[in-house]
Design an enzyme around this catalytic site. Structure first.
Site, PDB file in Angstrom:
ATOM      1  N   ALA A  68     100.772  59.709 -83.634  1.00 41.19           N
ATOM      2  CA  ALA A  68     100.416  59.957 -85.033  1.00 41.19           C
ATOM      3  C   ALA A  68     101.350  59.157 -85.922  1.00 41.19           C
ATOM      4  CB  ALA A  68     100.560  61.445 -85.324  1.00 41.19           C
ATOM      5  N   GLY A 116     100.392  61.435 -79.910  1.00 39.81           N
ATOM      6  CA  GLY A 116      98.942  61.469 -80.039  1.00 39.81           C
ATOM      7  C   GLY A 116      98.253  60.390 -79.220  1.00 39.81           C
ATOM      8  N   GLU A 139     107.103  64.626 -79.068  1.00 43.68           N
ATOM      9  CA  GLU A 139     107.041  65.440 -80.289  1.00 43.68           C
ATOM     10  C   GLU A 139     108.249  66.367 -80.460  1.00 43.68           C
ATOM     11  OE1 GLU A 139     104.496  64.719 -78.368  1.00 43.68           O
ATOM     12  OE2 GLU A 139     102.655  64.485 -79.531  1.00 43.68           O
TER      13      GLU A 139
HETATM   14  C1  3H9 Z   1     102.623  62.764 -82.634  1.00 46.51           C
HETATM   15  O1  3H9 Z   1     101.910  61.911 -82.176  1.00 46.51           O
HETATM   16  C2  3H9 Z   1     102.210  64.169 -82.962  1.00 46.51           C
HETATM   17  C3  3H9 Z   1     100.845  64.596 -82.500  1.00 46.51           C
HETATM   18  O2  3H9 Z   1     100.941  65.354 -81.307  1.00 46.51           O
HETATM   19  C4  3H9 Z   1     100.222  65.506 -83.507  1.00 46.51           C
HETATM   20  C5  3H9 Z   1     100.266  65.060 -84.927  1.00 46.51           C
HETATM   21  C6  3H9 Z   1      99.620  65.994 -85.897  1.00 46.51           C
HETATM   22  N1  3H9 Z   1     104.449  56.363 -86.819  1.00 46.51           N
HETATM   23  O3  3H9 Z   1     109.807  50.487 -83.245  1.00 46.51           O
HETATM   24  P1  3H9 Z   1     109.064  49.223 -83.470  1.00 46.51           P
HETATM   25  C7  3H9 Z   1     106.114  51.542 -86.589  1.00 46.51           C
HETATM   26  S1  3H9 Z   1     104.231  62.446 -83.000  1.00 46.51           S
HETATM   27  C8  3H9 Z   1     104.716  55.500 -87.803  1.00 46.51           C
HETATM   28  O4  3H9 Z   1     109.735  48.119 -84.206  1.00 46.51           O
HETATM   29  P2  3H9 Z   1     109.128  48.740 -80.700  1.00 46.51           P
HETATM   30  C9  3H9 Z   1     107.586  51.272 -86.735  1.00 46.51           C
HETATM   31  O5  3H9 Z   1     108.129  52.048 -87.768  1.00 46.51           O
HETATM   32  C10 3H9 Z   1     104.439  60.707 -82.768  1.00 46.51           C
HETATM   33  N2  3H9 Z   1     105.176  54.266 -87.597  1.00 46.51           N
HETATM   34  O6  3H9 Z   1     108.483  48.636 -82.134  1.00 46.51           O
HETATM   35  C11 3H9 Z   1     107.591  49.793 -87.025  1.00 46.51           C
HETATM   36  O7  3H9 Z   1     107.251  49.637 -88.379  1.00 46.51           O
HETATM   37  P3  3H9 Z   1     107.704  48.339 -89.192  1.00 46.51           P
HETATM   38  C12 3H9 Z   1     104.961  60.447 -81.428  1.00 46.51           C
HETATM   39  C13 3H9 Z   1     105.381  53.890 -86.330  1.00 46.51           C
HETATM   40  O8  3H9 Z   1     108.254  47.907 -79.821  1.00 46.51           O
HETATM   41  C14 3H9 Z   1     106.460  49.281 -86.185  1.00 46.51           C
HETATM   42  O9  3H9 Z   1     105.626  50.409 -85.922  1.00 46.51           O
HETATM   43  N3  3H9 Z   1     105.278  59.048 -81.297  1.00 46.51           N
HETATM   44  C15 3H9 Z   1     105.145  54.740 -85.259  1.00 46.51           C
HETATM   45  O10 3H9 Z   1     110.570  48.475 -80.737  1.00 46.51           O
HETATM   46  C16 3H9 Z   1     106.916  48.682 -84.865  1.00 46.51           C
HETATM   47  O11 3H9 Z   1     107.733  49.631 -84.201  1.00 46.51           O
HETATM   48  C17 3H9 Z   1     106.555  58.579 -81.337  1.00 46.51           C
HETATM   49  O12 3H9 Z   1     107.493  59.326 -81.533  1.00 46.51           O
HETATM   50  C18 3H9 Z   1     104.647  56.032 -85.529  1.00 46.51           C
HETATM   51  N4  3H9 Z   1     104.347  56.891 -84.554  1.00 46.51           N
HETATM   52  O13 3H9 Z   1     108.953  50.267 -80.303  1.00 46.51           O
HETATM   53  C19 3H9 Z   1     106.709  57.104 -81.121  1.00 46.51           C
HETATM   54  N5  3H9 Z   1     105.433  54.094 -84.101  1.00 46.51           N
HETATM   55  O14 3H9 Z   1     106.990  47.185 -88.553  1.00 46.51           O
HETATM   56  C20 3H9 Z   1     107.464  56.452 -82.245  1.00 46.51           C
HETATM   57  C21 3H9 Z   1     105.843  52.862 -84.461  1.00 46.51           C
HETATM   58  O15 3H9 Z   1     107.257  48.638 -90.587  1.00 46.51           O
HETATM   59  N6  3H9 Z   1     107.583  55.037 -82.079  1.00 46.51           N
HETATM   60  N7  3H9 Z   1     105.813  52.739 -85.804  1.00 46.51           N
HETATM   61  O16 3H9 Z   1     109.190  48.282 -89.030  1.00 46.51           O
HETATM   62  C22 3H9 Z   1     108.487  54.454 -81.268  1.00 46.51           C
HETATM   63  O17 3H9 Z   1     109.217  55.138 -80.584  1.00 46.51           O
HETATM   64  C23 3H9 Z   1     108.555  52.963 -81.209  1.00 46.51           C
HETATM   65  O18 3H9 Z   1     108.030  52.449 -82.388  1.00 46.51           O
HETATM   66  C24 3H9 Z   1     107.782  52.355 -80.015  1.00 46.51           C
HETATM   67  C25 3H9 Z   1     107.694  50.811 -80.178  1.00 46.51           C
HETATM   68  C26 3H9 Z   1     108.539  52.725 -78.773  1.00 46.51           C
HETATM   69  C27 3H9 Z   1     106.366  52.860 -79.937  1.00 46.51           C
END
Ligand code: 3H9
Length: 733
Positions: A68, A116, A139
């Site tokens: 999400a 998600g 989460e």
């Molecule tokens: C969830 O899903 C809850 C559900 O069960 C229910 C909901 C109601 N949101 O880190 P990067 C952006 S909870 C917003 O440089 P990498 C990031 O900010 C969610 N933005 O790449 C960046 O933006 P910018 C559970 C996100 O390859 C760009 O994407 N998910 C999200 O080094 C590139 O990211 C997580 O906790 C997001 N979810 O790493 C995963 N994800 O270009 C969170 C990424 O403006 N994400 N962005 O700087 C991560 O851990 C890392 O981004 C990931 C990629 C490992 C995926």
């Protein structure tokens, strides 16, 4: 058949449909509001097309879906239950419709499938992944629980134990682990992912795979017998409570949901999950942890942007690729050795210079010990170890220094010695080589006085132990050039560190706010509060270690020296007018962990770790310098007396431009001091409390000295009822 900005659906001649996620203007696929709406429209189109025989879901990007959109969380959480219920319902409805399509659904998962993103895969009938998979439900790390069916589908697919481990632990799993635990059904190379997934889909279409049985399993209550279930839940709850601790309620809440829903069918189970999800979103912990995520991303992005403007020797770096950067560190002590190790680990060639062979031997043996530990933990292959060590070139001379991109000076924290060494190295390096001093307190402008090219000079403050602490403060002196800052940030980033650029002043940012906190501690001790009680109260508040223990770890001599530097820098606030317990211990040669005696006594335990015990000697030394008013001081007084000077000094740094934003100020403390993430940072904590409350509390303690005097801006925020963070975006007060 359907084409949106973020996803599209096409059907081939034999009725196989492909739903492809490819978010416009975003490097990763996420479920933001628009994507959720488009997915709903895409499913409408799929449901209306009677020629479809099977559906493949995949991503056109390097990763599947990162969950999400976390940036949408805070406004939704603050908008209240109805808004959150909407957030849950729209995706849950989408996923359930996918799960109930009248034909099989296979998902091809590449790279990350988190939160998600992982939950969407669980709604599909078969999960085929490429070997670069990183899948998980993180989460609980954000203070919430999975909200799109993760707690319901995962235990029904992979069993209770796996579901608890994955959900309560919040970790990412690689392909082999995901296959072994039954979360995915097949594995292949990234090149053949689509073909392999299509083959599986065809088998399901042809009736060779019974996808309907899988759906039944996900819709039914859990199959374990009652005793098995009771055992699994009881043991895991005890374990999770011990690991996550009382400040992180989400992991336990997730297990409770899995347990309560275990005897229910899918839709009732999902209702329980939604109710628990909503409850978690209303905790301060969820707001703080999502805030920390957003601040972290902001800092990473800012560092990347700065690094991109540097010479590309560091930016070409990525794991496995060969960095062309050439770095050196002066001084092979604890910090110098740590910097050399961390550079080499991250593929950067580094010279390690010392004046003595014995120093170099020590630095290398430290690096070897750290690498051996990685091998023991399975995080490194023995054959890789030699390659990393080879990247460290020990030397007693400046030969080749004219070819370097950056040199980090990490000799003893003494202005005269540092100035001498800096002038010496400047005469050996190239015209464009950056020189950075790893100083924790000494002014960069002062050190720059010994240099001919001060524009090529800045501070690079690492935290001890270098390999474990994420923060590097990059300190801009008044004559430091932008290019110097950019290259130094690039170097820190390539080392895997979080770089935060701060202004030049005694203690820079982190130590400048730490010393008032330590002064508050020493005044509490002076006022007769047992230091062990202060440690207990502050640890229970969330700090990884209390202030007395922290002082022992840092070193009493280092702390006394640091306090002198700070007192000289800020005499109006940081001068002690009493005999501090640290001075008493220092004079008795109780230097902390380094000589086994400080506030506590230390001995090496069976695991080789320093174990602390109560020291009657230190208590006897300190007590003549204390007053007997301790029993009037309540635990809350201890917390306010400790935290207000830290918050106030941090606020002052922000006002003076030592740090640019509340996000960087707060995250510097999280990365550099282990400030409890569930409180989201010192300024965020102040926001939660209300700045007017902080100002009122300060008033109570102003008799203790000017470290308790609120700044003008704090007073302004208090009287206007404003906060440091924009409450709609980041959950300020
Ligand atoms: C969830 O899903 C809850 C559900 O069960 C229910 C909901 C109601 N949101 O880190 P990067 C952006 S909870 C917003 O440089 P990498 C990031 O900010 C969610 N933005 O790449 C960046 O933006 P910018 C559970 C996100 O390859 C760009 O994407 N998910 C999200 O080094 C590139 O990211 C997580 O906790 C997001 N979810 O790493 C995963 N994800 O270009 C969170 C990424 O403006 N994400 N962005 O700087 C991560 O851990 C890392 O981004 C990931 C990629 C490992 C995926």
């Amino acid at each position: 058949m359907y084409s949106g900005d973020n996803l599209s659906v096409n059907v081939d001649a034999v009725g196989v449909a492909e739903l492809v996620f490819d978010l416009l203007d975003s490097p990763v696929n996420i479920f933001n509001a628009k994507t959720v709406t488009e997915l709903s429209a895409a499913i409408d189109a799929i449901q209306q097309n009677s020629s479809i025989t099977g559906l493949l879901i995949r991503s056109a990007k390097a990763a599947f879906i990162a969950g999400a959109d976390i940036t949408e969380f805070t406004p939704a959480f603050l908008a209240g239950e109805a808004k959150i219920a909407e957030l849950l319902h729209s995706s849950n409805h989408n996923f359930t419709r996918i799960e109930n399509l009248p034909f099989p659904v296979v998902v091809a998962i590449n790279g990350f499938a988190l939160g998600g993103g992982c939950e969407l895969t669980l709604a599909c009938d078969y999960r085929i992944a490429s070997d670069d998979l990183r899948i998980g439900l993180p989460e609980t790390r954000l203070g919430i629980i999975p909200g799109w069916g993760g707690t319901v589908r995962l235990p029904r697919i992979a069993g209770i134990e796996t579901a608890i481990e994955w959900i309560a632990g919040g970790k990412e799993y690689r392909a082999p682990a995901a296959l072994k635990s039954g979360v995915i059904d097949g594995l292949c190379s990234a090149d053949s992912l689509r073909e392999t997934a299509l083959t599986t889909l065809q088998q399901a279409i042809d009736g060779k795979l019974d996808y309907r049985a899988r759906r039944q399993q996900k819709n039914a209550p859990l199959r374990h017998n009652t005793t098995e279930k009771t055992m699994a839940f009881m043991t895991s709850k005890a374990m999770v409570l011990a690991q996550a601790g009382k400040h992180y309620p989400a992991p336990l809440a997730a297990i409770d949901v899995i347990e309560s829903a275990s005897s229910l069918g899918f839709s009732d189970a999902l209702k329980l999950e939604s109710a628990a999800f909503i409850k978690m979103t209303q905790t301060p912990v969820a707001l703080a942890l999502t805030g920390v995520f957003i601040s972290d991303q902001m800092i990473v992005k800012k560092a990347k942007r700065l690094a991109a403007s540097a010479s590309d020797v560091f930016s070409s770096h990525s794991p496995g690729s060969k960095s062309t950067a050439k770095a050196a560190v002066l001084g092979a002590g604890i910090m110098g050795g740590g910097i050399a190790y961390q550079s080499a680990l991250k593929h950067i060639s580094v010279k390690m210079k010392d004046v003595q062979q014995s120093g170099l031997d020590l630095g290398l043996s430290e690096a070897t010990t750290l690498l051996s530990k990685r091998v023991e933990r399975g995080r490194l292959l023995v054959k890789e170890m030699a390659g990393i060590l080879n990247r460290i070139e020990p030397t007693l001379h400046y030969v080749g220094f004219d070819q370097l991109d950056i040199v980090v000076e990490a000799v003893v924290e003494n202005p005269a010695i540092k100035s001498k060494v800096l002038a010496e190295v400047e005469s050996s390096v190239g015209q464009h080589t950056i020189i950075a001093s790893n100083t924790s307190t000494i002014s960069i402008d002062h050190l720059a006085l010994s240099l001919k090219r001060p524009e090529n000079f800045c501070g690079m403050h690492f935290f001890n132990p270098v390999h474990a602490m994420p923060l590097v403060e990059v300190i801009r002196g008044s004559r430091t050039s932008d290019q110097t800052i950019a290259t130094t940030v690039a170097y820190a980033t390539a080392m895997g560190k979080k770089a935060i650029v701060v202004g030049d002043c005694p203690g820079f940012l982190v130590n400048r706010v730490l010393f008032p906190y330590l002064a508050a501690f020493l005044m509490l001790v002076r006022d007769g509060v047992d230091f062990q009680r202060i440690d207990r109260v502050m640890e229970s508040w969330g700090w990884p270690m209390g202030p007395a223990y922290l002082l022992d770890v840092v070193g009493i001599d280092t702390a006394v020296h640091g306090a002198e530097v700070m007192a000289k820098g800020f005499p109006e606030r940081m001068q002690y007018d009493f005999t501090a317990a640290t001075t008493v211990l220092f004079e008795a040669n109780r230097l902390g962990q380094k000589n086994g005696e400080g506030f506590y006594d230390y001995s090496v335990d069976k695991k080789g770790k320093q174990a602390k015990t109560v020291s009657n000697e230190s208590i006897a030394l300190i007590s003549p310098h204390t007053q007997a008013i301790a029993n009037q001081i309540k635990d809350d007084d201890i917390i306010y007396r400790m935290m207000i000077p830290m918050v106030t000094e941090l606020a002052r740094c922000l006002e003076e431009g030592i740090v640019e934003s509340p996000e960087e100020a707060d995250m510097a403390l999280v990365y550099g001091l282990g400030f409890p993430p569930f409180r989201g940072g010192a300024l965020r904590w102040a926001d939660r409390l209300g700045i007017n409350t902080v100002v009122q509390e300060s008033e109570k303690y102003k008799f203790l000295g000017s470290i308790y005097a609120p700044t003008k801006e704090m007073e302004r925020l208090a009287s206007n009822q404003e906060s440091y963070y924009d409450q709609n975006k980041q959950g300020g007060a």
